[in-house]
Design an enzyme around this catalytic site. Structure first.
Site, PDB file in Angstrom:
ATOM      1  CG  ASP A   1     -17.407-104.334  -3.968  1.00 20.86           C
ATOM      2  OD1 ASP A   1     -17.933-103.553  -3.465  1.00 20.86           O
ATOM      3  OD2 ASP A   1     -16.974-104.250  -5.303  1.00 20.86           O
TER       4      ASP A   1
ATOM      5  NE  ARG B   1     -19.822 -81.966  -5.343  1.00 14.87           N
ATOM      6  CZ  ARG B   1     -20.912 -80.511  -5.044  1.00 14.87           C
ATOM      7  NH1 ARG B   1     -21.517 -80.638  -3.872  1.00 14.87           N
ATOM      8  NH2 ARG B   1     -20.563 -79.978  -6.058  1.00 14.87           N
TER       9      ARG B   1
ATOM     10  CG  ASN C   1     -23.519 -92.071  -4.902  1.00 17.19           C
ATOM     11  OD1 ASN C   1     -23.272 -92.678  -6.268  1.00 17.19           O
ATOM     12  ND2 ASN C   1     -23.335 -91.694  -4.027  1.00 17.19           N
TER      13      ASN C   1
ATOM     14  CB  VAL D   1     -23.898 -96.844   4.702  1.00 18.76           C
ATOM     15  CG1 VAL D   1     -22.567 -96.049   5.519  1.00 18.76           C
ATOM     16  CG2 VAL D   1     -24.499 -96.952   5.824  1.00 18.76           C
TER      17      VAL D   1
ATOM     18  CG  HIS E   1     -24.870 -87.895   7.488  1.00 17.75           C
ATOM     19  ND1 HIS E   1     -24.033 -88.548   8.600  1.00 17.75           N
ATOM     20  CD2 HIS E   1     -24.283 -88.778   6.318  1.00 17.75           C
ATOM     21  CE1 HIS E   1     -23.152 -88.340   8.437  1.00 17.75           C
ATOM     22  NE2 HIS E   1     -22.746 -88.893   6.671  1.00 17.75           N
TER      23      HIS E   1
END
Length: 312
Positions: A32, A82, A95, A118, A175
Site C-alpha cells: 500500500d 467516485r 484511477n 479489481v 461489470h
C-alpha cells in the site's frame, strides 16, 4: 509461490485473508502507499496463524515493489471510488494513472506475472493494464464477472430456497449495474432450468436485484462491499496458483469472440496456471446478443476516455 496484492484496503485485505486461510501461496505480499498500513494489516492477519492453522507467510510493505519480485500472480485493487461531483472522466483519469503505474512496477520486477484487476471501472482498467503492460492477453484478467455471478447465485438461492452450490448461473458483459447481463435463461438448479420454478416476474426481479447488487450494499453499509469481492478475487487467484481449470466469468480481451473486437468484457473462461486459458462460447438468443452489444458500446465509450486523457 508468491502472490502480491496491491492495495491493503477492505477488498485487498479480505482477498489476502481468504488466501492465507486456504494456504494458497507460500508468501503473500500486501502493498500500500499509506505508511505502515499494509504492515499493520499483514501483522494482524499473521497473528491468526496459530488459531486458524495456516502456514502461508504474509508481509506488508509500503510502496516497495522490490519485495514483490518473483510474484506468480498480482491483484490490483488500487484506486479511488467516485465522489460526489466527480465526472466519469475524472474518475477514470485518476484511477488510470494509478493502475498504469502499478502495472509497470509489477511487470518490472515480475516479468512473467499474471495480473488480476479489481480496480474500477474494472473492464476499462483491465483493458488499460493489457495495453500498457505488454503482457500476453491471457495474463490479464478482470475479476468483476466472478463477483457478479456469485451475487446472481445468491439472489436465485434466496428466491428458490436452494443451496447456492447447487446452482449454475453466470453474468456476462460489463461489470456495472447497467452493463452486466445475468443469463437467467441459461441458469439451472442441478441441471433443471430455474424457469421451471420461477414466474417471469420473479425472474425479472432476480435479474434486477443482481444488477444493482453492489449499489444496494453501498446504500446499506455506506461504502463498497468487500467480503464477496475479496472471496471472488481469491477464488480466481487460487484457480491460477493451483492450476484448477475452473470456469469463471472474467473480463478478458476479445478478438472476435461474441462479435466484439479490441475490448475487455466479461465472458465465461477457464482459469488455470496460464491465466485465462480459453473462452467458452455460448448460444445467446437475439435479445441477449443485443444486450451484449449495448454493454460493449458502453464499455468502449469509457475506454475512449483513456485516449482522450492520453493515458493510452
Amino acid at each position: 509461490m508468491k502472490v502480491t496484492i496491491v492495495g491493503a484496503g477492505a477488498v485487498g485485505a479480505t482477498t489476502a485473508d481468504n488466501l492465507i486461510r486456504r494456504n494458497v501461496a507460500e508468501e503473500i505480499v500486501l502493498l500500500d502507499i499509506k505508511e505502515g498500513f499494509a504492515e499493520g494489516k499483514a501483522q494482524d492477519m499473521a497473528q491468526t496463524a496459530a488459531l486458524l492453522g495456516f502456514e502461508s507467510k504474509i508481509k506488508g510493505v509500503t510502496n516497495d515493489y522490490l519485495s514483490t519480485a518473483g510474484s506468480t500472480v498480482a491483484v490490483i485493487t488500487s484506486g479511488i471510488p467516485r465522489k460526489p461531483g466527480m465526472t466519469r472522466e475524472e474518475l477514470i483519469g485518476t484511477n488510470a494513472n494509478i493502475v498504469k503505474s502499478v502495472v509497470e512496477n509489477l511487470v518490472k520486477h515480475s516479468p512473467d506475472i499474471i495480473i488480476v484487476i479489481v480496480s474500477n471501472p474494472m473492464d476499462t482498467m483491465t483493458y488499460l493494464a493489457l495495453k500498457s503492460s505488454g503482457l500476453p492477453k491471457n495474463r490479464i484478467i478482470g475479476m468483476g464477472g466472478t463477483l457478479d455471478s456469485a451475487r446472481f447465485k445468491y439472489q436465485l438461492s434466496e428466491k428458490l430456497n436452494a443451496s447456492a452450490a447447487d446452482l449454475n448461473a453466470i453474468v456476462i458483459g460489463g461489470h456495472g449495474d447497467t452493463t452486466m447481463i445475468p443469463l437467467i435463461k441459461h441458469s439451472t438448479w442441478n441441471s433443471i432450468p430455474v424457469s421451471n420454478f420461477l414466474t417471469a416476474e420473479e425472474q425479472a426481479e432476480i435479474v434486477h436485484k443482481t444488477m444493482v447488487g453492489g449499489a444496494t450494499l453501498t446504500s446499506l453499509i455506506g461504502t463498497s462491499a468487500w467480503y464477496a469481492p475479496g472471496a471472488a478475487t481469491a477464488a480466481v487467484v487460487e484457480s491460477i496458483v493451483r492450476d484448477q481449470g475452473k470456469l469463471f466469468t472474467a473480463s478478458v480481451y476479445l478478438e472476435g469472440e461474441f462479435g466484439q473486437e479490441d475490448i475487455n468484457l466479461g465472458v465465461p473462461v477457464v482459469i488455470n496456471k496460464k491465466g485465462w486459458d480459453r473462452i467458452i462460447p455460448l448460444q445467446l438468443d437475439e435479445e441477449d446478443k443485443e444486450k451484449f452489444s449495448k454493454s460493449a458500446d458502453a464499455v468502449r465509450t469509457m475506454n475512449n476516455v483513456l485516449k482522450e486523457i492520453k493515458v493510452l
